[in-house]
Design a protein around this motif. Structure first.
Motif, PDB file in Angstrom:
ATOM      1  N   GLU A  85       2.561   6.495  -4.963  1.00 32.75           N
ATOM      2  CA  GLU A  85       2.377   8.042  -4.527  1.00 32.75           C
ATOM      3  C   GLU A  85       2.621   7.724  -2.996  1.00 32.75           C
ATOM      4  O   GLU A  85       1.768   7.473  -2.400  1.00 32.75           O
ATOM      5  CB  GLU A  85       1.146   8.609  -5.093  1.00 32.75           C
ATOM      6  CG  GLU A  85       1.227  10.158  -4.476  1.00 32.75           C
ATOM      7  CD  GLU A  85       2.272  10.894  -5.435  1.00 32.75           C
ATOM      8  OE1 GLU A  85       2.717  11.768  -5.021  1.00 32.75           O
ATOM      9  OE2 GLU A  85       2.450  10.598  -6.861  1.00 32.75           O
ATOM     10  N   PRO A  86       3.979   7.925  -2.671  1.00 31.46           N
ATOM     11  CA  PRO A  86       4.081   7.986  -1.179  1.00 31.46           C
ATOM     12  C   PRO A  86       3.359   9.182  -0.473  1.00 31.46           C
ATOM     13  O   PRO A  86       2.884  10.163  -0.885  1.00 31.46           O
ATOM     14  CB  PRO A  86       5.560   8.208  -1.024  1.00 31.46           C
ATOM     15  CG  PRO A  86       6.195   8.075  -2.297  1.00 31.46           C
ATOM     16  CD  PRO A  86       4.995   8.565  -3.226  1.00 31.46           C
ATOM     17  N   GLU A  87       2.901   8.862   0.954  1.00 34.92           N
ATOM     18  CA  GLU A  87       2.195   9.826   1.647  1.00 34.92           C
ATOM     19  C   GLU A  87       3.121  10.494   2.506  1.00 34.92           C
ATOM     20  O   GLU A  87       3.872  10.268   3.403  1.00 34.92           O
ATOM     21  CB  GLU A  87       1.445   9.025   2.800  1.00 34.92           C
ATOM     22  CG  GLU A  87       0.100   8.243   1.838  1.00 34.92           C
ATOM     23  CD  GLU A  87      -0.837   7.370   2.527  1.00 34.92           C
ATOM     24  OE1 GLU A  87      -0.971   8.105   3.817  1.00 34.92           O
ATOM     25  OE2 GLU A  87      -1.121   6.351   2.174  1.00 34.92           O
TER      26      GLU A  87
ATOM     27  N   ASN B 217       4.590   1.846   1.194  1.00 35.12           N
ATOM     28  CA  ASN B 217       5.528   2.257   0.697  1.00 35.12           C
ATOM     29  C   ASN B 217       6.384   3.469   1.423  1.00 35.12           C
ATOM     30  O   ASN B 217       7.554   3.622   1.184  1.00 35.12           O
ATOM     31  CB  ASN B 217       4.776   2.948  -0.737  1.00 35.12           C
ATOM     32  CG  ASN B 217       6.049   3.358  -1.603  1.00 35.12           C
ATOM     33  OD1 ASN B 217       7.132   2.707  -1.986  1.00 35.12           O
ATOM     34  ND2 ASN B 217       5.706   4.160  -2.634  1.00 35.12           N
ATOM     35  N   SER B 218       5.577   4.566   1.841  1.00 35.48           N
ATOM     36  CA  SER B 218       5.972   5.742   2.617  1.00 35.48           C
ATOM     37  C   SER B 218       6.792   5.041   3.738  1.00 35.48           C
ATOM     38  O   SER B 218       7.751   5.650   4.007  1.00 35.48           O
ATOM     39  CB  SER B 218       4.712   6.447   3.294  1.00 35.48           C
ATOM     40  OG  SER B 218       3.951   6.855   2.006  1.00 35.48           O
TER      41      SER B 218
ATOM     42  N   TRP C 280      -0.045   1.973  -5.315  1.00 36.39           N
ATOM     43  CA  TRP C 280       0.722   2.548  -4.099  1.00 36.39           C
ATOM     44  C   TRP C 280       1.947   3.297  -4.423  1.00 36.39           C
ATOM     45  O   TRP C 280       2.744   3.831  -3.361  1.00 36.39           O
ATOM     46  CB  TRP C 280       1.048   1.152  -3.445  1.00 36.39           C
ATOM     47  CG  TRP C 280       1.858   0.134  -4.337  1.00 36.39           C
ATOM     48  CD1 TRP C 280       1.302  -1.096  -4.633  1.00 36.39           C
ATOM     49  CD2 TRP C 280       3.102   0.369  -4.575  1.00 36.39           C
ATOM     50  NE1 TRP C 280       2.463  -1.539  -5.574  1.00 36.39           N
ATOM     51  CE2 TRP C 280       3.472  -0.860  -5.456  1.00 36.39           C
ATOM     52  CE3 TRP C 280       4.311   1.171  -4.321  1.00 36.39           C
ATOM     53  CZ2 TRP C 280       4.790  -1.035  -5.775  1.00 36.39           C
ATOM     54  CZ3 TRP C 280       5.655   0.933  -4.945  1.00 36.39           C
ATOM     55  CH2 TRP C 280       5.817  -0.273  -5.610  1.00 36.39           C
TER      56      TRP C 280
ATOM     57  N   THR D 238       0.872  -1.071  -0.029  1.00 33.52           N
ATOM     58  CA  THR D 238       0.034  -0.183  -0.014  1.00 33.52           C
ATOM     59  C   THR D 238       0.739   1.248  -0.045  1.00 33.52           C
ATOM     60  O   THR D 238       2.135   1.271   0.036  1.00 33.52           O
ATOM     61  CB  THR D 238      -0.954  -0.092   1.231  1.00 33.52           C
ATOM     62  OG1 THR D 238      -0.025   0.132   2.361  1.00 33.52           O
ATOM     63  CG2 THR D 238      -1.644  -1.394   1.208  1.00 33.52           C
ATOM     64  N   SER D 239       0.420   2.578  -0.298  1.00 37.16           N
ATOM     65  CA  SER D 239       1.085   3.591  -0.369  1.00 37.16           C
ATOM     66  C   SER D 239       1.688   3.887   0.958  1.00 37.16           C
ATOM     67  O   SER D 239       2.738   4.560   1.316  1.00 37.16           O
ATOM     68  CB  SER D 239       0.187   4.640  -0.622  1.00 37.16           C
ATOM     69  OG  SER D 239      -1.056   4.982   0.147  1.00 37.16           O
TER      70      SER D 239
ATOM     71  N   SER E 259      11.023  10.417  -3.191  1.00 36.72           N
ATOM     72  CA  SER E 259       9.633  10.109  -3.735  1.00 36.72           C
ATOM     73  C   SER E 259       9.449  10.281  -4.951  1.00 36.72           C
ATOM     74  O   SER E 259       8.556   9.771  -5.717  1.00 36.72           O
ATOM     75  CB  SER E 259       8.535  10.745  -2.578  1.00 36.72           C
ATOM     76  OG  SER E 259       8.486  12.063  -2.920  1.00 36.72           O
TER      77      SER E 259
END
Length: 291
Positions: free
Chosen positions: A217-219, A51-52, A215, A47-48, A245
């Motif tokens: 695009e990192p938060e 990933n973050s 996913w 998930t993002s 990112s």
């Protein structure tokens, strides 16, 4: 992905310490244990948020290695210039910082995003760092784990002795650790951190790219939780995490997380012009082959 593939072809990480110290079978077993940890927690559903978290964790590990490098070269400077009071501090904190770099890469060491969870993960007590390091090193070699933790505990006692009690005999009151012993421990922990960090890169590349767009695009707000210092965000950290990112929007190993610009800027922050001043630009690769 092309950027990673290109660097992997022309600039592959070369292990020089752990391959001499441990049997390849033990290294492979440890690597598999870390990889299976990702299998168990991610289950091909990246998930993002994941990933973050893993971009941040490997970035934090990279920073710990750079920080420990500054400490080790500062230790050499302190020894050369007879700054004895700082020797126990730098010796201990260099090793414990490399342990932190290692712990950030281990999936079993979970990070639950929340005010309490962030503090627990990012500000681990020294006893927690030491205990977790010993536990995870046992997965590699029990004798090495026992000896390493014994040394780190001795370094901790040494540092505390010259933080609170200040014996009149100075450093001669107990065994004085040689700088090469510190360098060896730090180098081992840094290479193990690199080995572990490679596993999230491997897992995501093999198992999670089928829905990359979901996913990718990192938060950034979650990532910034790793760079918050008493409600202040370091602008350099903010710049670096945004750069990562954009340029490499999924977790890669510590070595590939580091860039020449990141390394130069980090050491440059400790630079002070002047004859015979401490120079952070010397011996960049004393514990880890930074780019």
């Amino acid at each position: 992905m092309p950027q990673l593939e290109t660097r992997n072809l022309i600039d592959k990480f070369k292990y020089s310490v752990i391959t001499q110290l441990f049997d390849q079978a033990d290294i492979d077993k440890f690597r598999d244990w870390v990889y299976k940890g990702h299998c168990a927690t991610i289950k091909k559903k990246f998930t993002s948020k994941d990933n973050s978290q893993w971009i941040t964790r490997n970035y934090l590990s990279a920073k710990m290695i750079l920080s420990a490098t500054v400490m080790v070269t500062s230790l050499e400077y302190a020894i050369k210039h007879n700054l004895k009071m700082s020797i126990p501090y730098l010796s201990y904190y260099a090793t414990i910082t490399c342990c932190r770099a290692f712990l950030y890469t281990i999936p079993e060491n979970t990070w639950n995003y929340s005010k309490i969870g962030n503090k627990k993960f990012l500000e681990m007590s020294h006893s927690t760092i030491i205990n977790c390091t010993g536990s995870y090193l046992n997965r590699l070699d029990t004798v090495f784990a026992e000896n390493t933790i014994k040394t780190i505990k001795e370094l901790k006692e040494w540092r505390e002795l010259f933080s609170y009690k200040f014996p009149s005999s100075g450093l001669s009151v107990i065994r004085n650790y040689d700088v090469n012993e510190i360098i060896e421990i730090c180098s081992i922990m840094c290479e193990l951190a690199q080995l572990s960090s490679e596993q999230i890169q491997k897992y995501v590349s093999k198992k999670c790219m089928y829905n990359y767009e979901e996913w990718a695009e990192p938060e950034v707000d979650l990532m910034e939780a790793g760079f918050m210092y008493n409600d202040i965000i370091d602008p350099e950290d903010a710049f670096r995490v945004r750069y990562l990112s954009r340029k490499q929007p999924f977790p890669v190993s510590i070595y590939y997380t580091m860039t020449e610009g990141m390394v130069e800027d980090y050491f440059g922050a400790w630079q002070e012009e002047g004859e015979d001043n401490y120079d952070p630009d010397e011996e960049w690769q004393i514990i880890f082959p930074v780019p």
